[in-house]
Scaffold this active site. Structure first.
Site, PDB file in Angstrom:
ATOM      1  N   HIS A   1      -3.266   2.939  -3.484  1.00  0.00           N
ATOM      2  CA  HIS A   1      -2.516   2.381  -2.813  1.00  0.00           C
ATOM      3  C   HIS A   1      -3.611   1.125  -2.549  1.00  0.00           C
ATOM      4  O   HIS A   1      -4.692   0.631  -2.441  1.00  0.00           O
ATOM      5  CB  HIS A   1      -2.895   3.104  -1.544  1.00  0.00           C
ATOM      6  CG  HIS A   1      -1.712   2.506  -0.418  1.00  0.00           C
ATOM      7  ND1 HIS A   1      -0.623   2.973  -0.526  1.00  0.00           N
ATOM      8  CD2 HIS A   1      -2.519   2.229   1.187  1.00  0.00           C
ATOM      9  CE1 HIS A   1      -0.513   2.126   1.186  1.00  0.00           C
ATOM     10  NE2 HIS A   1      -1.764   1.273   1.466  1.00  0.00           N
TER      11      HIS A   1
ATOM     12  N   MET B   1      -3.894  -7.399   2.833  1.00  0.00           N
ATOM     13  CA  MET B   1      -3.607  -8.126   4.779  1.00  0.00           C
ATOM     14  C   MET B   1      -3.844  -9.459   4.177  1.00  0.00           C
ATOM     15  O   MET B   1      -4.983 -10.331   3.886  1.00  0.00           O
ATOM     16  CB  MET B   1      -5.012  -7.784   5.043  1.00  0.00           C
ATOM     17  CG  MET B   1      -4.425  -5.844   5.252  1.00  0.00           C
ATOM     18  SD  MET B   1      -5.426  -5.094   6.397  1.00  0.00           S
ATOM     19  CE  MET B   1      -5.065  -3.863   6.315  1.00  0.00           C
TER      20      MET B   1
ATOM     21  N   HIS C   1       0.728  -2.213  -1.159  1.00  0.00           N
ATOM     22  CA  HIS C   1       1.245  -2.329   0.930  1.00  0.00           C
ATOM     23  C   HIS C   1       1.148  -3.038   1.494  1.00  0.00           C
ATOM     24  O   HIS C   1       0.120  -3.799   1.378  1.00  0.00           O
ATOM     25  CB  HIS C   1       0.808  -1.315   0.996  1.00  0.00           C
ATOM     26  CG  HIS C   1       1.277  -0.889   3.066  1.00  0.00           C
ATOM     27  ND1 HIS C   1       0.171  -0.218   3.085  1.00  0.00           N
ATOM     28  CD2 HIS C   1       1.830  -1.673   3.597  1.00  0.00           C
ATOM     29  CE1 HIS C   1       0.793  -0.679   5.364  1.00  0.00           C
ATOM     30  NE2 HIS C   1       1.012  -0.987   4.808  1.00  0.00           N
TER      31      HIS C   1
ATOM     32  N   MET D   1       0.926  -6.026   3.869  1.00  0.00           N
ATOM     33  CA  MET D   1       0.980  -6.170   4.931  1.00  0.00           C
ATOM     34  C   MET D   1       1.344  -8.467   5.672  1.00  0.00           C
ATOM     35  O   MET D   1       0.091  -8.543   5.703  1.00  0.00           O
ATOM     36  CB  MET D   1      -0.026  -5.670   5.821  1.00  0.00           C
ATOM     37  CG  MET D   1      -0.058  -4.235   5.603  1.00  0.00           C
ATOM     38  SD  MET D   1      -1.780  -3.440   6.199  1.00  0.00           S
ATOM     39  CE  MET D   1      -1.813  -3.378   4.427  1.00  0.00           C
TER      40      MET D   1
ATOM     41  N   MET E   1       3.291   4.917   9.075  1.00  0.00           N
ATOM     42  CA  MET E   1       2.192   4.112   9.653  1.00  0.00           C
ATOM     43  C   MET E   1       1.642   4.836  10.718  1.00  0.00           C
ATOM     44  O   MET E   1       2.810   5.093  12.152  1.00  0.00           O
ATOM     45  CB  MET E   1       1.953   2.725  10.270  1.00  0.00           C
ATOM     46  CG  MET E   1       1.878   2.139   8.567  1.00  0.00           C
ATOM     47  SD  MET E   1       0.956   2.046   7.659  1.00  0.00           S
ATOM     48  CE  MET E   1      -0.512   2.076   8.151  1.00  0.00           C
TER      49      MET E   1
ATOM     50  N   GLY F   1      -8.921  -0.156   8.291  1.00  0.00           N
ATOM     51  CA  GLY F   1      -9.280   0.975   7.556  1.00  0.00           C
ATOM     52  C   GLY F   1     -10.234   2.137   8.740  1.00  0.00           C
ATOM     53  O   GLY F   1     -11.042   1.525   9.647  1.00  0.00           O
TER      54      GLY F   1
ATOM     55  N   ASP G   1       0.322   6.517   6.659  1.00  0.00           N
ATOM     56  CA  ASP G   1      -0.408   6.101   5.968  1.00  0.00           C
ATOM     57  C   ASP G   1      -1.714   6.005   7.374  1.00  0.00           C
ATOM     58  O   ASP G   1      -0.936   5.348   8.199  1.00  0.00           O
ATOM     59  CB  ASP G   1      -0.726   4.407   5.897  1.00  0.00           C
ATOM     60  CG  ASP G   1      -1.496   3.767   5.317  1.00  0.00           C
ATOM     61  OD1 ASP G   1      -2.756   4.216   5.229  1.00  0.00           O
ATOM     62  OD2 ASP G   1      -1.217   2.379   4.856  1.00  0.00           O
TER      63      ASP G   1
ATOM     64  N   GLY H   1      -5.750   7.089   9.005  1.00  0.00           N
ATOM     65  CA  GLY H   1      -6.320   8.379  10.062  1.00  0.00           C
ATOM     66  C   GLY H   1      -5.518   9.970   9.104  1.00  0.00           C
ATOM     67  O   GLY H   1      -6.150  10.911   9.937  1.00  0.00           O
TER      68      GLY H   1
HETATM   69  C1  DX5 Z   1      -4.603   0.166   7.378  1.00  0.00           C
HETATM   70  C2  DX5 Z   1      -4.492   0.459   5.467  1.00  0.00           C
HETATM   71  C3  DX5 Z   1      -4.792   1.777   5.697  1.00  0.00           C
HETATM   72  C4  DX5 Z   1      -5.759   1.986   5.361  1.00  0.00           C
HETATM   73  C5  DX5 Z   1      -6.020   3.783   5.534  1.00  0.00           C
HETATM   74  O1  DX5 Z   1      -3.876  -0.968   8.258  1.00  0.00           O
HETATM   75  O2  DX5 Z   1      -2.067   0.390   5.317  1.00  0.00           O
HETATM   76  O3  DX5 Z   1      -3.981   2.250   4.010  1.00  0.00           O
HETATM   77  O4  DX5 Z   1      -6.219   2.137   4.277  1.00  0.00           O
HETATM   78  O5  DX5 Z   1      -6.961   3.966   5.675  1.00  0.00           O
HETATM   79  P1  DX5 Z   1      -7.882   5.017   6.816  1.00  0.00           P
HETATM   80  O6  DX5 Z   1      -7.111   6.015   5.756  1.00  0.00           O
HETATM   81  O7  DX5 Z   1      -9.805   4.874   6.498  1.00  0.00           O
HETATM   82  O8  DX5 Z   1      -6.919   4.919   8.017  1.00  0.00           O
HETATM   83 ZN    ZN Z   2      -2.551   1.166   3.809  1.00  0.00          ZN
END
Ligand code: DX5
Ligand code: ZN
Length: 218
Positions: A34, A38, A67, A69, A138, A145, A175, A177
């Site tokens: 993954h 961003m 992914h 964003m 989400m 993260g 995705d 937490g």
């Molecule tokens: C957040 C990302 C996630 C992130 C998840 O915007 O899309 O993929 O890395 O991180 P954890 O697993 O630490 O919540």
């Molecule tokens: Zn992600």
């Protein structure tokens, strides 16, 4: 329901050793890799773009689950396809014409995903289900993260029902937490692909395989 897949988020890896980290995660049993892109505009953080993904590509044969964003997104989809993405996920709110963006991803020969922020209603899926291979729910607000899981099991179950109604094998990815504890909840609600950053990387490279297995077996 299909088998549970684990998609480690490389956002939590050691960026100074990307190639090594990829290999470790690959050998550790990742199903998808993954990759969180961003832009500092759609989300309040900046990570990496297509050139970095291209540099990562030769180091594993695993599926690159990208992914995005970013907003606007349309103009960049081709770059990510050329960089080696296998699945390209866009946010429902990124750009004015998500239907067109999904068509574009498919036309590039890639699998298309659509991501829903915690507050995005599931009815944005109504007229795009025939164009998607993955729906990402989400369970944190995107950007970072290490955030706490937002309990959205009802929403995950709603998306699962919509997927079942199509009769197609669309991935339901969650995705944000994800830990062995929250994994139990999202699986019960119908998720089959779990993204995890912190839960996989936090104890160091000697524990990647164990952390992946824990989420898979949770
Ligand atoms: C957040 C990302 C996630 C992130 C998840 O915007 O899309 O993929 O890395 O991180 P954890 O697993 O630490 O919540
Ligand atoms: Zn992600």
């Amino acid at each position: 329901m299909s088998e549970i897949k684990i998609a480690p988020s490389m956002l939590s890896c050691d960026f100074a050793n990307l190639a090594e980290e990829l290999k470790r995660i690959d050998v550790g049993g990742a199903d998808y890799i993954h990759l969180d892109v961003m832009d500092g505009h759609f989300v309040p953080n900046i990570t990496f773009g297509a050139p970095v993904i291209k540099a990562m590509r030769p180091h594993t044969n695993k599926i690159f689950d990208v992914h995005l964003m970013i907003d606007p997104v349309d103009a960049y989809v081709e770059d990510f396809a050329n960089a080696g993405a296998d699945i390209i996920t866009i946010h429902a709110e990124a750009g004015k014409h998500p239907h067109r963006t999904l068509q574009k991803i498919r036309a590039l020969g890639k699998k298309a995903g659509i991501a829903l922020n915690p507050a995005t209603p599931t009815d944005v899926l109504d007229h795009v289900m025939d164009l998607v291979d993955l729906v990402l729910v989400m369970t944190v607000n995107p950007g970072f993260g290490g955030q706490s899981y937002i309990p959205l099991e009802d929403k995950i179950a709603d998306v699962r029902a919509r997927i079942e109604a199509t009769g197609r094998a669309i991935d339901l990815q969650v995705d944000g937490g994800i830990t062995p504890e929250t994994a139990v909840k999202v699986k019960a609600a119908g998720a089959n692909v779990l993204v995890a950053g912190t839960a996989i990387f936090k104890d160091g490279a000697d524990h990647y395989a164990e952390a992946i297995a824990k989420l898979k077996d949770a």
